[in-house]
Design an enzyme around this catalytic site. Structure first.
Site, PDB file in Angstrom:
ATOM      1  N   ARG A  69       0.818  -1.218   0.000  1.00  0.00           N
ATOM      2  CA  ARG A  69       0.000   0.000   0.000  1.00  0.00           C
ATOM      3  C   ARG A  69       0.853   1.270   0.000  1.00  0.00           C
ATOM      4  O   ARG A  69       0.369   2.337  -0.372  1.00  0.00           O
ATOM      5  CB  ARG A  69      -1.003  -0.031   1.160  1.00  0.00           C
ATOM      6  CG  ARG A  69      -2.259  -0.821   0.758  1.00  0.00           C
ATOM      7  CD  ARG A  69      -3.144  -1.125   1.930  1.00  0.00           C
ATOM      8  NE  ARG A  69      -2.633  -2.238   2.696  1.00  0.00           N
ATOM      9  CZ  ARG A  69      -2.713  -2.354   4.016  1.00  0.00           C
ATOM     10  NH1 ARG A  69      -3.293  -1.425   4.727  1.00  0.00           N
ATOM     11  NH2 ARG A  69      -2.223  -3.409   4.616  1.00  0.00           N
TER      12      ARG A  69
ATOM     13  N   GLU B 141       4.008  -9.354  15.729  1.00  0.00           N
ATOM     14  CA  GLU B 141       3.412  -9.784  16.992  1.00  0.00           C
ATOM     15  C   GLU B 141       3.758 -11.269  17.244  1.00  0.00           C
ATOM     16  O   GLU B 141       4.165 -11.653  18.327  1.00  0.00           O
ATOM     17  CB  GLU B 141       1.904  -9.591  16.911  1.00  0.00           C
ATOM     18  CG  GLU B 141       1.253  -9.480  18.259  1.00  0.00           C
ATOM     19  CD  GLU B 141      -0.230  -9.199  18.129  1.00  0.00           C
ATOM     20  OE1 GLU B 141      -0.661  -8.817  17.019  1.00  0.00           O
ATOM     21  OE2 GLU B 141      -0.944  -9.377  19.126  1.00  0.00           O
TER      22      GLU B 141
HETATM   23  P1  AMP Z   1       3.763  -1.687  11.706  1.00  0.00           P
HETATM   24  O1  AMP Z   1       4.969  -2.362  11.169  1.00  0.00           O
HETATM   25  O2  AMP Z   1       3.244  -2.293  12.956  1.00  0.00           O
HETATM   26  O3  AMP Z   1       3.935  -0.186  11.828  1.00  0.00           O
HETATM   27  O4  AMP Z   1       2.594  -1.935  10.670  1.00  0.00           O
HETATM   28  C1  AMP Z   1       2.559  -1.202   9.539  1.00  0.00           C
HETATM   29  C2  AMP Z   1       2.126  -2.004   8.353  1.00  0.00           C
HETATM   30  O5  AMP Z   1       1.016  -2.852   8.622  1.00  0.00           O
HETATM   31  C3  AMP Z   1       1.701  -1.037   7.298  1.00  0.00           C
HETATM   32  O6  AMP Z   1       2.284  -1.427   6.075  1.00  0.00           O
HETATM   33  C4  AMP Z   1       0.199  -1.121   7.295  1.00  0.00           C
HETATM   34  O7  AMP Z   1      -0.239  -1.197   5.969  1.00  0.00           O
HETATM   35  C5  AMP Z   1      -0.172  -2.369   8.060  1.00  0.00           C
HETATM   36  N1  AMP Z   1      -1.113  -2.140   9.176  1.00  0.00           N
HETATM   37  C6  AMP Z   1      -0.835  -2.276  10.489  1.00  0.00           C
HETATM   38  N2  AMP Z   1      -1.907  -2.052  11.256  1.00  0.00           N
HETATM   39  C7  AMP Z   1      -2.906  -1.713  10.422  1.00  0.00           C
HETATM   40  C8  AMP Z   1      -4.291  -1.333  10.597  1.00  0.00           C
HETATM   41  N3  AMP Z   1      -4.866  -1.265  11.811  1.00  0.00           N
HETATM   42  N4  AMP Z   1      -5.006  -1.063   9.504  1.00  0.00           N
HETATM   43  C9  AMP Z   1      -4.446  -1.132   8.281  1.00  0.00           C
HETATM   44  N5  AMP Z   1      -3.181  -1.485   8.042  1.00  0.00           N
HETATM   45  C10 AMP Z   1      -2.406  -1.771   9.094  1.00  0.00           C
END
Ligand code: AMP
Length: 169
Positions: free
Chosen positions: A57, A94
């Site tokens: 995305r 996670e």
């Molecule tokens: P993080 O590595 O935890 O910051 O997660 C970021 C990645 O996971 C991004 O590429 C987002 O597209 C996806 N992501 C994580 N949480 C969500 C959420 N609640 N809604 C949509 N996409 C998410």
């Protein structure tokens, strides 16, 4: 205005996660266009040479941003997708780990880079992208997100790069 086009989907992809769905935003040409303009306004375009988006995305926002600011676009991809010589970085999820990759020649040493993704959650993905980009010699000017989930403290995890976002929850 952008907020109106972000749909909350509870319990996706698993129970307890409130997924921020950006497909309504993409569907509306005016809202999508405004979103790109607002992302561009977060960081002066004279401060970076290249835009880098994270699969998948991050591509949807990074590529139009690059086109509109007259910069090149660099993809960071999931493992095994890039055809040429690449470097790889793993990061914690996670449960378990994941990995992202970039071509070794994606930027020239010292080129200034703006990193783009749709959502900042825990910051694990962007943290790995920052490491990858530095490994190949890119100088990170900032990170830009459409959505920031503030309660997950991703910003703290990205303490050594400027973090910009449009919609904060
Ligand atoms: P993080 O590595 O935890 O910051 O997660 C970021 C990645 O996971 C991004 O590429 C987002 O597209 C996806 N992501 C994580 N949480 C969500 C959420 N609640 N809604 C949509 N996409 C998410």
């Amino acid at each position: 205005m952008i907020e109106r086009f972000i749909r909350d989907v509870p319990d996706f992809p698993k129970p307890g996660i409130l997924f921020k769905d950006i497909t309504p935003l993409l569907q509306d040409s005016a809202a999508f266009s405004q979103c790109i303009d607002q992302l561009i306004a977060l960081v002066p375009s004279s401060s970076y040479d290249v835009v880098c988006g994270i699969e998948s995305r991050g591509f949807l926002f990074g590529a139009p941003l690059a086109l509109r600011t007259g910069k090149g676009f660099v993809p960071i991809r999931k493992p095994g997708k890039l055809p040429y010589k690449s470097v790889s970085q793993s990061y914690d999820l996670e449960y378990g780990t994941d990995r992202i990759e970039i071509h070794v020649d994606a930027v020239k040493r010292g080129q200034r880079v703006l990193l783009v993704d749709d959502v900042l959650a825990t910051g694990g993905t962007m943290g790995a992208a920052v490491k990858l980009m530095r490994q190949i010699g890119g100088e990170i000017v900032g990170t830009a997100f459409v959505i920031e989930l503030m309660f997950l403290n991703g910003r703290q995890r990205l303490a050594d790069v400027p973090v910009h976002s449009l919609v904060k929850y």
